[in-house]
Design a protein around this motif. Structure first.
Motif, PDB file in Angstrom:
ATOM      1  N   VAL A 103       0.838  -1.195   0.000  1.00 63.87           N
ATOM      2  CA  VAL A 103       0.000   0.000   0.000  1.00 63.87           C
ATOM      3  C   VAL A 103       0.870   1.240   0.000  1.00 63.87           C
ATOM      4  O   VAL A 103       1.833   1.335   0.778  1.00 63.87           O
ATOM      5  N   ALA A 104       0.535   2.181  -0.863  1.00 65.43           N
ATOM      6  CA  ALA A 104       1.133   3.514  -0.819  1.00 65.43           C
ATOM      7  C   ALA A 104       0.086   4.470  -0.261  1.00 65.43           C
ATOM      8  O   ALA A 104      -1.001   4.604  -0.831  1.00 65.43           O
ATOM      9  N   LEU A 105       0.400   5.108   0.852  1.00 67.30           N
ATOM     10  CA  LEU A 105      -0.498   6.054   1.489  1.00 67.30           C
ATOM     11  C   LEU A 105      -0.054   7.463   1.096  1.00 67.30           C
ATOM     12  O   LEU A 105       1.081   7.859   1.343  1.00 67.30           O
ATOM     13  N   ILE A 106      -0.938   8.211   0.443  1.00 63.12           N
ATOM     14  CA  ILE A 106      -0.632   9.569   0.001  1.00 63.12           C
ATOM     15  C   ILE A 106      -1.443  10.540   0.831  1.00 63.12           C
ATOM     16  O   ILE A 106      -2.671  10.409   0.929  1.00 63.12           O
ATOM     17  N   GLN A 107      -0.758  11.519   1.450  1.00 62.21           N
ATOM     18  CA  GLN A 107      -1.449  12.439   2.347  1.00 62.21           C
ATOM     19  C   GLN A 107      -0.793  13.821   2.300  1.00 62.21           C
ATOM     20  O   GLN A 107       0.399  13.935   2.036  1.00 62.21           O
ATOM     21  N   PRO A 108      -1.581  14.881   2.517  1.00 57.91           N
ATOM     22  CA  PRO A 108      -1.017  16.232   2.482  1.00 57.91           C
ATOM     23  C   PRO A 108      -0.176  16.511   3.717  1.00 57.91           C
ATOM     24  O   PRO A 108      -0.455  16.005   4.809  1.00 57.91           O
ATOM     25  N   GLU A 109       0.821  17.345   3.553  1.00 53.32           N
ATOM     26  CA  GLU A 109       1.782  17.580   4.621  1.00 53.32           C
ATOM     27  C   GLU A 109       1.178  18.294   5.831  1.00 53.32           C
ATOM     28  O   GLU A 109       1.748  18.234   6.926  1.00 53.32           O
ATOM     29  N   PRO A 144       2.253  18.522  -1.029  1.00 51.95           N
ATOM     30  CA  PRO A 144       1.841  19.857  -0.591  1.00 51.95           C
ATOM     31  C   PRO A 144       0.341  19.921  -0.302  1.00 51.95           C
ATOM     32  O   PRO A 144      -0.448  19.145  -0.833  1.00 51.95           O
ATOM     33  N   ALA A 145      -0.017  20.861   0.546  1.00 45.60           N
ATOM     34  CA  ALA A 145      -1.409  20.989   0.963  1.00 45.60           C
ATOM     35  C   ALA A 145      -2.267  21.621  -0.132  1.00 45.60           C
ATOM     36  O   ALA A 145      -1.796  22.372  -0.981  1.00 45.60           O
ATOM     37  N   ARG A 146      -3.546  21.259  -0.111  1.00 41.65           N
ATOM     38  CA  ARG A 146      -4.570  21.828  -0.991  1.00 41.65           C
ATOM     39  C   ARG A 146      -4.140  21.749  -2.455  1.00 41.65           C
ATOM     40  O   ARG A 146      -3.470  20.801  -2.847  1.00 41.65           O
ATOM     41  N   ASP A 147      -4.524  22.725  -3.266  1.00 47.29           N
ATOM     42  CA  ASP A 147      -4.307  22.600  -4.705  1.00 47.29           C
ATOM     43  C   ASP A 147      -2.838  22.679  -5.112  1.00 47.29           C
ATOM     44  O   ASP A 147      -2.522  22.417  -6.276  1.00 47.29           O
ATOM     45  N   ALA A 148      -1.966  23.025  -4.200  1.00 52.51           N
ATOM     46  CA  ALA A 148      -0.531  23.016  -4.523  1.00 52.51           C
ATOM     47  C   ALA A 148      -0.044  21.613  -4.857  1.00 52.51           C
ATOM     48  O   ALA A 148       1.008  21.449  -5.493  1.00 52.51           O
ATOM     49  N   CYS A 149      -0.788  20.586  -4.455  1.00 50.46           N
ATOM     50  CA  CYS A 149      -0.382  19.210  -4.784  1.00 50.46           C
ATOM     51  C   CYS A 149      -0.864  18.788  -6.171  1.00 50.46           C
ATOM     52  O   CYS A 149      -0.378  17.794  -6.721  1.00 50.46           O
ATOM     53  N   VAL A 156      -5.244  16.440 -12.062  1.00 55.60           N
ATOM     54  CA  VAL A 156      -4.459  17.581 -11.612  1.00 55.60           C
ATOM     55  C   VAL A 156      -4.812  18.795 -12.477  1.00 55.60           C
ATOM     56  O   VAL A 156      -5.523  18.682 -13.476  1.00 55.60           O
ATOM     57  N   ASN A 157      -4.293  19.945 -12.061  1.00 50.88           N
ATOM     58  CA  ASN A 157      -4.573  21.194 -12.754  1.00 50.88           C
ATOM     59  C   ASN A 157      -3.449  21.565 -13.712  1.00 50.88           C
ATOM     60  O   ASN A 157      -2.328  21.061 -13.594  1.00 50.88           O
ATOM     61  N   LEU A 158      -3.751  22.451 -14.620  1.00 48.08           N
ATOM     62  CA  LEU A 158      -2.751  23.119 -15.454  1.00 48.08           C
ATOM     63  C   LEU A 158      -2.842  24.620 -15.183  1.00 48.08           C
ATOM     64  O   LEU A 158      -3.858  25.097 -14.672  1.00 48.08           O
ATOM     65  N   PRO A 159      -1.814  25.382 -15.526  1.00 48.93           N
ATOM     66  CA  PRO A 159      -1.927  26.838 -15.374  1.00 48.93           C
ATOM     67  C   PRO A 159      -3.128  27.405 -16.126  1.00 48.93           C
ATOM     68  O   PRO A 159      -3.689  28.426 -15.736  1.00 48.93           O
TER      69      PRO A 159
END
Length: 348
Positions: free
Chosen positions: A31-37, A60-65, A135-138
């Motif tokens: 298992v890989a657990l992915i979580q915000p810092e 990174p937290a919120r949309d920075a990830c 994910v987002n783009l600019p």
């Protein structure tokens, strides 16, 4: 403890209740657990105790990830750990982190098992259910991603007690939206004093809001029809996020966007639901917006994912629980933007 079933080609359960975090269990050995810092350490440790992950990846937290760079970095961490094809990715945290985790799961080794554990109200009632990952783009929100449904979703309502009040109210926008498009009984409950962490209305209201989305995505996983209705308010919302470089949190942008969509709905002959959307804005108390013109947001709305070769389409309401998808003349959009700005200015 409410349990909602999401149907479709790959059905899965959504469990809602207190203490759910301690019951996590998956059949996969790796298992890989992915979580915000910024996630409270206690939540991470409880998830680790239950899942015994092979590795834990902080992002990174919120949309920075939600960037291609972070996404690539997480994939490299999984590859360096030699995570096998029969492994699982578990996304723990808010909607941004679970969106990223799902896209990682969808693309690592062409797809591994995915589970999600949302810890915010926004994540519970919206992002974690439905299989949209990305994910987002600019250039705009969620322009890169995949449909990759989780195998289970666990919503521990205890985690909501750690949220700042503004973050809890932000997440309530999606629950209120579900009331507008499908279940009007949610509207007074979301605005009630008992809808709060630990409140008497919390668990059932969260479960009923999830049930709205579960029903829609069961019938239309890949947004060929009615799933687009879940984007009520989101055309302007995503534009506000884009033009402010994510300075406006998603749930606050949705609240602003719902009021704009309510005004446009009225202008196109629908019932006047602006008193409802204004009531929610006053309850939520969103961040102030910078000075904007219609021409500032129009390019972002043109890139909305509901757009097609013929242009932008809007989700509007004929009345409560009667959404529809349509094109709107630009003259109407421009005029209602001015009226919307006047309404927003009077909130202060």
């Amino acid at each position: 403890m409410p349990r909602i079933e999401v149907g479709g080609p790959t059905p899965y359960p959504v469990t809602v209740g207190s203490g759910v975090l301690d019951t996590l269990s998956v059949p996969e050995r790796h298992v890989a657990l992915i979580q915000p810092e910024d996630l409270p350490r206690a939540f991470v440790e409880r998830a680790q105790a239950a899942l015994q992950p092979t590795l834990t990846v902080s992002v990174p937290a919120r949309d920075a990830c939600k960037t291609l760079d972070v996404y690539a970095g997480v994939l490299s961490r999984l590859a360096a750990a030699a995570l096998p094809r029969d492994a699982a990715v578990v996304g723990l945290g808010g909607g941004a982190a679970t969106d990223l985790a799902g896209f990682v799961a969808a693309s690592y080794l062409r797809g591994v098992a995915f589970y999600t554990v949302p810890t915010t109200l926004l994540g519970m009632v919206d992002a974690a259910v439905g299989g949209k990952t990305g994910v987002n783009l600019p250039e705009g929100k969620n322009l890169v991603g995949a449909f990759w449904p989780p195998r289970a979703v666990w919503c521990d309502t205890d985690t909501l007690s750690t949220l700042p009040g503004a973050v809890f109210r932000e997440g309530a926008a999606e629950a209120f939206k579900h009331g507008l498009i499908s279940d009007p009984s949610l509207l007074p409950r979301v605005l009630a004093p008992e809808f709060r962490p630990g409140g008497a209305l919390l668990e059932d209201t969260v479960a009923d809001a999830i049930a709205v989305k579960a029903g829609v995505v069961t019938r239309d996983l890949t947004e060929r029809g009615e799933r687009a209705f879940l984007n009520f308010g989101h055309t302007l919302a995503h534009a506000l996020e884009g033009v402010t470089h994510q300075a406006i949190p998603h749930g606050e942008a949705v609240a602003y966007g719902m009021h704009y969509a309510a005004r446009v709905s009225r202008a196109q002959g629908g019932a006047d639901l602006t008193p409802d959307t204004l009531a929610f804005l006053r309850w939520q108390r969103p961040s102030s917006l910078p000075a904007l013109t219609y021409d500032d947001v129009a390019p972002y709305m043109a890139r909305d994912k509901k757009a097609d070769a013929d242009g932008v389409r809007f989700v509007l309401l004929r009345d409560l629980a009667r959404p529809y998808l349509t094109r709107v003349p630009e003259a109407v959009l421009r005029a209602e933007f001015g009226g919307w700005q006047d309404d927003v200015a009077r909130l202060d």
